[in-house]
Design an enzyme around this catalytic site. Structure first.
Site, PDB file in Angstrom:
ATOM      1  N   LYS A 185      -2.606  36.068  19.571  1.00 38.81           N
ATOM      2  CA  LYS A 185      -3.029  37.339  20.157  1.00 38.81           C
ATOM      3  C   LYS A 185      -3.408  37.185  21.630  1.00 38.81           C
ATOM      4  CE  LYS A 185      -5.664  38.174  16.333  1.00 38.81           C
ATOM      5  NZ  LYS A 185      -6.627  38.934  15.523  1.00 38.81           N
ATOM      6  N   ARG A 211     -15.909  42.432   9.130  1.00 37.47           N
ATOM      7  CA  ARG A 211     -14.727  43.273   9.115  1.00 37.47           C
ATOM      8  C   ARG A 211     -14.539  43.846   7.732  1.00 37.47           C
ATOM      9  NH1 ARG A 211     -10.320  40.271  12.955  1.00 37.47           N
ATOM     10  NH2 ARG A 211     -11.893  39.283  14.234  1.00 37.47           N
ATOM     11  N   PRO A 258      -5.377  45.213  18.248  1.00 37.95           N
ATOM     12  CA  PRO A 258      -3.995  44.728  18.360  1.00 37.95           C
ATOM     13  C   PRO A 258      -3.807  43.433  17.570  1.00 37.95           C
ATOM     14  CG  PRO A 258      -4.967  45.154  20.520  1.00 37.95           C
ATOM     15  CD  PRO A 258      -6.077  45.203  19.518  1.00 37.95           C
ATOM     16  N   GLU A 259      -2.709  43.353  16.834  1.00 35.65           N
ATOM     17  CA  GLU A 259      -2.419  42.131  16.099  1.00 35.65           C
ATOM     18  C   GLU A 259      -1.304  41.380  16.836  1.00 35.65           C
ATOM     19  OE1 GLU A 259      -2.894  42.161  11.978  1.00 35.65           O
ATOM     20  OE2 GLU A 259      -4.038  44.030  11.940  1.00 35.65           O
TER      21      GLU A 259
END
Ligand SMILES: [Zn+2]
Length: 274
Positions: free
Chosen positions: A51, A250, A2-3
């Site tokens: 976030k 990432r 989720p961003e």
């Protein structure tokens, strides 16, 4: 993962459903907070910060972070849950609704008066009412040797960007993610792009759209498009990985023509902070 826009929508929806109501059910399933009982307390507000999700209830704040898999669901009081009960980490209810936090990456409760001690390190929130582009720029520039790709993910610089946005922002500004912050020609433009992309997607629950095209598979410029032709120059998009710690490893995507690989890449050793 989720961003910031996902968390912003969660906070807004939960706040609409629960603000002003009294907690009648409180079941926190993480050992460190399992004895916390918020029943009888009023929900003041539920807000996002980057976030992070902050639920201000009575004199306390329930702080959660969704990390990779987490989500908060809103149900009628006796509604059937859409994720397995064993993954529930928090259940809070009022007379009219139940909210369940599944697979939360973080769950803690502290006095609201101490919120700054817990989330004060976060940089300006791209979706916050107090967004401050100059402050975000100053924080980014404080580590000029770092790669821009990693600096954008570091929530201490600016809060709300996850992997999709950082890849897309770098493409849209023609910057390779490994470029050192000091070598980014127009850093304000990078920050402004990030701000506008998050604002654009704030209301959309379907997918993060950066191209303006909502058709499935057409939403992004480079993210998830390894091997497919760049939408601008037809050069195949490249996927690569960067980072040293679990948090930092990432994947990222770029167009080798639109985003030339820097001659002297930035330093990616400093871990980013969620
Ligand atoms: Zn290209």
């Amino acid at each position: 993962m989720p961003e910031g826009d996902t968390v912003w929508r969660s906070a807004r929806n939960l706040n609409r459903a629960l603000a002003g109501q009294v907690i009648t059910r409180c079941d926190l399933r993480v050992p460190s907070v399992a004895t916390v009982d918020l029943t009888g307390q009023t929900v003041h507000e539920i807000v996002s910060r980057g976030k992070h999700l902050l639920m201000r209830i009575g004199e306390s704040t329930v702080h959660s972070h969704l990390k990779m898999e987490g989500s908060w669901h809103l149900y009628p009081v006796d509604g059937r849950w859409r994720r397995p009960a064993y993954s529930a980490r928090a259940v809070l209810g009022t007379e009219s609704a139940t909210i369940v936090g599944f697979s939360l990456g973080k769950l803690e409760v502290f006095p609201t008066a101490e919120e700054e001690d817990h989330v004060g390190y976060l940089g300006p929130d791209l979706l916050g009412a107090d967004w401050d582009a100059d402050e975000a720029l100053a924080r980014l520039r404080s580590r000029p040797e770092r790669t821009i790709g990693q600096a954008l993910l570091d929530q201490r610089n600016l809060a709300g960007i996850g992997n999709i946005y950082r890849c897309e922002v770098c493409f849209l500004t023609g910057v390779h993610p490994l470029t050192a912050v000091a070598d980014v020609k127009d850093l304000p433009r990078v920050v402004d792009r990030a701000y506008r992309l998050l604002q654009l997607n704030r209301e959309s629950a379907v997918a993060i759209v950066t191209t303006g095209n909502t058709r499935r598979g057409e939403e992004n410029w480079v993210y998830g498009r390894a091997g497919r032709p760049c939408r601008r120059c037809r050069t195949p998009i490249v996927r690569a990985e960067v980072g040293n710690t679990e948090l930092d490893v990432r994947e990222y995507y770029f167009c080798p023509r639109c985003q030339p690989v820097p001659e002297h890449p930035g330093d990616a050793v400093v871990p980013a902070t969620d």
